[in-house]
Design a protein around this motif. Structure first.
Motif, mmCIF file in Angstrom:
data_model
loop_
_atom_site.group_PDB
_atom_site.id
_atom_site.type_symbol
_atom_site.label_atom_id
_atom_site.label_comp_id
_atom_site.label_asym_id
_atom_site.label_seq_id
_atom_site.Cartn_x
_atom_site.Cartn_y
_atom_site.Cartn_z
ATOM 1 N N GLN A 76 64.220 44.104 -0.359
ATOM 2 C CA GLN A 76 64.670 42.838 -0.939
ATOM 3 C C GLN A 76 66.160 42.573 -0.696
ATOM 4 N N SER A 77 66.981 43.552 -0.873
ATOM 5 C CA SER A 77 68.423 43.341 -0.673
ATOM 6 C C SER A 77 68.741 43.050 0.793
ATOM 7 N N ASN A 78 68.044 43.709 1.715
ATOM 8 C CA ASN A 78 68.255 43.430 3.144
ATOM 9 C C ASN A 78 67.823 42.008 3.506
ATOM 10 N N ILE A 79 66.702 41.578 2.938
ATOM 11 C CA ILE A 79 66.226 40.221 3.214
ATOM 12 C C ILE A 79 67.209 39.195 2.672
ATOM 13 N N ALA A 80 67.723 39.416 1.471
ATOM 14 C CA ALA A 80 68.676 38.476 0.876
ATOM 15 C C ALA A 80 69.986 38.450 1.649
ATOM 16 N N SER A 81 70.428 39.591 2.170
ATOM 17 C CA SER A 81 71.683 39.614 2.926
ATOM 18 C C SER A 81 71.556 38.885 4.259
ATOM 19 N N VAL A 82 70.374 38.855 4.836
ATOM 20 C CA VAL A 82 70.177 38.114 6.082
ATOM 21 C C VAL A 82 70.408 36.618 5.854
ATOM 22 N N PHE A 83 69.972 36.131 4.692
ATOM 23 C CA PHE A 83 70.144 34.714 4.376
ATOM 24 C C PHE A 83 71.480 34.420 3.672
ATOM 25 N N ASN A 84 72.310 35.458 3.472
ATOM 26 C CA ASN A 84 73.598 35.323 2.778
ATOM 27 C C ASN A 84 73.441 34.693 1.393
ATOM 28 N N ARG A 85 72.383 35.057 0.687
ATOM 29 C CA ARG A 85 72.129 34.530 -0.659
ATOM 30 C C ARG A 85 71.691 35.659 -1.581
ATOM 31 N N LEU A 86 72.609 36.574 -1.911
ATOM 32 C CA LEU A 86 72.268 37.687 -2.793
ATOM 33 C C LEU A 86 71.991 37.212 -4.216
ATOM 34 N N ILE A 92 62.824 36.173 -3.932
ATOM 35 C CA ILE A 92 62.140 36.830 -2.809
ATOM 36 C C ILE A 92 60.877 37.546 -3.289
ATOM 37 N N GLY A 93 60.991 38.330 -4.334
ATOM 38 C CA GLY A 93 59.813 39.026 -4.891
ATOM 39 C C GLY A 93 58.787 38.061 -5.444
ATOM 40 N N THR A 94 59.287 36.998 -6.127
ATOM 41 C CA THR A 94 58.369 36.013 -6.709
ATOM 42 C C THR A 94 57.613 35.274 -5.624
ATOM 43 N N SER A 95 58.326 34.861 -4.576
ATOM 44 C CA SER A 95 57.646 34.130 -3.502
ATOM 45 C C SER A 95 56.666 35.033 -2.751
ATOM 46 N N TYR A 96 56.976 36.310 -2.636
ATOM 47 C CA TYR A 96 56.054 37.242 -1.970
ATOM 48 C C TYR A 96 54.769 37.398 -2.789
ATOM 49 N N VAL A 97 54.923 37.572 -4.086
ATOM 50 C CA VAL A 97 53.736 37.742 -4.934
ATOM 51 C C VAL A 97 52.881 36.474 -4.916
ATOM 52 N N LEU A 98 53.509 35.310 -5.010
ATOM 53 C CA LEU A 98 52.755 34.052 -4.966
ATOM 54 C C LEU A 98 52.093 33.844 -3.595
#
Length: 101
Positions: A76-86, A92-98
């Motif tokens: 999750q932290s790596n994915i958020a850092s790619v989008f520069n939106r920590l 990210i987790g919520t959208s994955y579960v949905l």
């Protein structure tokens, strides 16, 4: 229980037919029942097999989904850092579960 009822019913019908054939008008003699047959008890494996199958059918998907979400939570932290939106990490987790349901 139903098996025993049917057996008694059939036995009484046979006795009644024999009495009618013998010319006896259905009187006098008490109806005697055959001795009850002992039913076989199911073995321990026969009792527990359906329960274990049901339990494994419920537990396996839960374990696989938990493992899958653990992988996403780790990345999750790596994915958020790619989008520069920590600050939006929880999305990210919520959208994955949905998205996975």
């Amino acid at each position: 229980m139903i098996y025993l009822y049917r057996k008694v019913r059939d036995h009484r019908r046979k006795q009644k037919q024999q009495q009618q054939q013998d010319g006896d008008g259905g009187g006098g003699q008490p109806i005697t029942l055959p001795p009850p047959e002992e039913e076989e008890k199911p073995s321990t494996w026969q009792v527990w097999k359906p329960r274990l199958l049901l339990l494994s059918a419920v537990i396996l998907p839960v374990l696989l989904e938990t493992l899958d979400y653990t992988v996403v939570a780790t990345a999750q932290s790596n994915i958020a850092s790619v989008f520069n939106r920590l600050d939006l990490q929880s999305y990210i987790g919520t959208s994955y579960v949905l998205g996975s349901t």
